[in-house]
Write an enzyme that holds these catalytic residues in place. Sequence first.
Site, PDB file in Angstrom:
ATOM      1  CG  HIS A  44      14.020  37.396  47.818  1.00 32.40           C
ATOM      2  ND1 HIS A  44      14.488  36.169  47.413  1.00 32.40           N
ATOM      3  CD2 HIS A  44      12.774  37.241  47.907  1.00 32.40           C
ATOM      4  CE1 HIS A  44      13.458  35.246  47.708  1.00 32.40           C
ATOM      5  NE2 HIS A  44      12.350  36.047  48.075  1.00 32.40           N
ATOM      6  CD  GLU A  45       9.845  40.083  48.508  1.00 32.26           C
ATOM      7  OE1 GLU A  45       8.884  39.911  47.915  1.00 32.26           O
ATOM      8  OE2 GLU A  45      10.035  39.304  49.656  1.00 32.26           O
ATOM      9  CG  HIS A  97       9.549  36.941  44.309  1.00 36.97           C
ATOM     10  ND1 HIS A  97       9.491  35.585  43.740  1.00 36.97           N
ATOM     11  CD2 HIS A  97       9.913  37.338  45.447  1.00 36.97           C
ATOM     12  CE1 HIS A  97       9.935  35.101  44.955  1.00 36.97           C
ATOM     13  NE2 HIS A  97      10.045  35.817  45.877  1.00 36.97           N
ATOM     14  CD  GLU A 111      10.242  33.074  48.007  1.00 39.43           C
ATOM     15  OE1 GLU A 111      11.009  33.765  48.416  1.00 39.43           O
ATOM     16  OE2 GLU A 111       9.079  33.421  47.575  1.00 39.43           O
ATOM     17  CG  ASP A 163      17.024  33.242  47.855  1.00 43.73           C
ATOM     18  OD1 ASP A 163      16.304  34.367  48.188  1.00 43.73           O
ATOM     19  OD2 ASP A 163      16.789  32.259  48.672  1.00 43.73           O
TER      20      ASP A 163
END
Length: 427
Positions: free
Chosen positions: A284-285, A288, A362, A366
Amino acid sequence: MAFPYLETVVGFMIVMYIFETYLDLRQLAAHKLLTLPRSLQGVISQEKFEKARAYSLDKSYFSFVHDFVTIVLDSAILWYGVLPWFWKVSGNFLVSIGLNAENEIIHTLGFLGGMMIWSQITDLPFSLYSTFVIEARHGFNKQTIWLYIRDLFKGILLAVVLGPPIISAMILIVQKGGPYLAIYLWGFMFALSLVMMTIYPLLIAPLFNKFTPLPEGSLREKIEKLAASLKFPLKKLFVVDGSTRSSHSNAYMYGFFKNKRIVLYDTLIQQCKKDEEIVAVIAHELGHWKLNHTMYTFIAMQILTFLQFGGYTLVRNSTDLFRSFGFDSQPVLIGLMIFQHIIIPVQHLVSFGLNLISRSFEFQADAFAKKLGYAGPLRAGLVKLQEENLSAMNTDPWYSAYHYSHPPLVERLSALDEVDADGKKEE
């Protein structure tokens, strides 16, 4: 007739306090609900729900008291002319100890020193209660009072060391900036942000926490393999001892260009028993990073900073503005403080817009992790983090839309559970 800047600012502060208190009351009603949202029933245990509900209620009641005291103090300080009074008092004090109060930099630093002492005095009771009563009551606080005091003094020392050169530079820029002042101020803040992003993880963060390399093993291998598959230039992988202060958990990454680092809280490793859940959080990070969210956010903040300085240059020489707040002179720092107050309406709108963008990011991150095949582990990891951090299970839609930079768990799980375009639902 001069425009009533002071009355307008204080009036808007009170209006916003009333509005945000209304949102807080809506969220309090959500906290008081005795059942989980339907989509979380069978996902979150009843025991965890009861603990999260009690924690949320305690924090909510504390917030009501803290916010009320804050608005009373802030409004009184502006309305009764405490700032101009203290500016004069600090000048007189400097003269009494043999310093030149006519030097604006010296006067400003003396003024800020007094303001910092006042801030510590007024904030300390709330900070102590939050840490050693609320957080301790619900099993999160791991600090001793001596560690708390040590951290407090380290923070003050950093402010004393870093604050004066930064403030002095800004005053000199405003005094010498001329017609290109906004550009010079923005350039200084841009350079400062790059310097701070560089030195904070290397020099400042280690003053408060211990960073150690993640030990060799399956978790490290899986994270490094994931990073390599995405061509993420991972140079170092750390574990930080967050458990020395709190049992809350997190993970983040930082660094420029080809020198990226990932940091895992030791509490995250303790709470997520399966490697796949931690790797899914990292995926997930990395989403970004891959989707350029950090860069877009940084650019947006630079644009907003430039616009703020542009606005400041338009009003910094307004005699009526300074007099409205009780000042006969026009100190640079005071001008910046007043300007921040008069753009409060714009700041609230911008904050709301940035939260909308952040929540969108976000969902995208995801979805990125889901495309990599981590939908199941990410779902389990998000649930585990929600449970272990005792995050609010029931959220009011108005409150979350206004305050939250991350979507509520219910919305994130719903998005992860959506069927793909080909009609398949990833497990």
